[in-house]
Design an enzyme around this catalytic site. Sequence first.
Site: not given
Length: 472
Positions: A243-244
Amino acid sequence: MSRPVVCRFAPSPTGYLHIGGARTALFNWLYARANDGRMVLRIEDTDRARSTDAAIDAIIDGLNWLGLDWDGEAVSQFSRADRHMDVAHALVAAGKAYKCYMSGEELAAAREAAKAEGDVYRYDRRWRDRDPSEAPPGIDPVIRIKAPLDGETIVDDKVQGRVAFANKDLDDFVILRSDGSPVYMLSVVVDDYDMGVTHIIRGDDHFTNAARQTLLYNALEWDVPVMAHIPLIHGTDGAKLSKRHGALGVDAYRDMGYLPEALRNYLARLGWSHGDDEIFSTEQMISWFDLDGLGKAPSRIDFKKLENLNGHYIREADDDWLYDAIRDWIVPTEAQAKFQTRKEWLVAAMPALKQRAKTLVDLYASAAFLLADRPLALDEKASKTMGADGQALLAEILAGLEAVEDWSRESLEAVFNDIAEKRDLKFGKVAQPVRAALTGTTASPSIFDIFLILGCQESLDRIRDCLSDAGL
């Protein structure tokens, strides 16, 4: 005679269609289509706590948007649980699996003992050769496969190569839980066999499963499908995509204004190559795709490259199709009606607007001046062009434009050339206040394109609005 090629995409419905899953689906789809075969879709929904109808809908919607169709109806793995259980019991009857009556307390104690010794717990096969009549009361058994006690299980992988797994490390793993439900390892093998799958293309995070599944195929005396385990997609920093790193789901890429053709092209190049080719049509992809072109090293996602590729597809796209795509994917519901009333302007503007756009979001933003209500609000830079000199120049241009009899590019250019020559100004200086009046900004396509898109009346009215606000 070789069997017809059958590939499968088998996602777990626990969320959106992950970009890595989309690539797996694409590779299976390409290989099936390249070999006049079939691709089947199986929803691996045996984890009932995490599987949702919304996730299934999201996966199917993502595949449809990408243009990846499948053959036949989507199959629910959970709905086939009875078949999986029958296979497990047949293995017991054939002496290739057995019931294990190890209690929960015994299992916990064995794990604690291994932990205390600093070892990884491995089942000690205590029920492998015991008679079920020795079973303690009140224990619902699991069913375990009888793995070979020595030797190796070989996985011949089209990407990873030939890899040998020591059978002693595979242990007698569970294939049926104590409540009678089948485990993933068994269900996948049975489903792939029943669906006629000949080729399994999936992420290399499944590679350790390949040995255990091969062991099951051998126990069942079924042919092992051809396997190709592809490296996962990594972020720009080389770490596994998470997700980052930004957008993970196909729906996010659609919302950011990427075209399905561009994303297909980009994903195909993440882990597969055909010489130095970077841009290719779907037909070329199908014609060229083979397993030999799959790379062994992880690919890194490059959003800049994806943007540039998407810009190419936008420039090549049909203008009416682009209008529909922006309306369907980008335009908020409350703005749909106005977008429809300005369709003629928007479609006419596409050839000019799409030259600089990298995404549909860019394209929509650059068309803002076509959707704005009069009088237009000028941004900060545009306002600076409306000083006294700019207003006087704009008034002179308006007078020249009002005298034009035929609203053509040649006639409009003549007005600007005359004023530029008379005032000894470069064309850009003459155009600045006009661009601001027509669009509310200082960046836009050619002002002559804008004049022709808006037409005579709207163009003159926008200029008059600016002069009226200035009190002229």
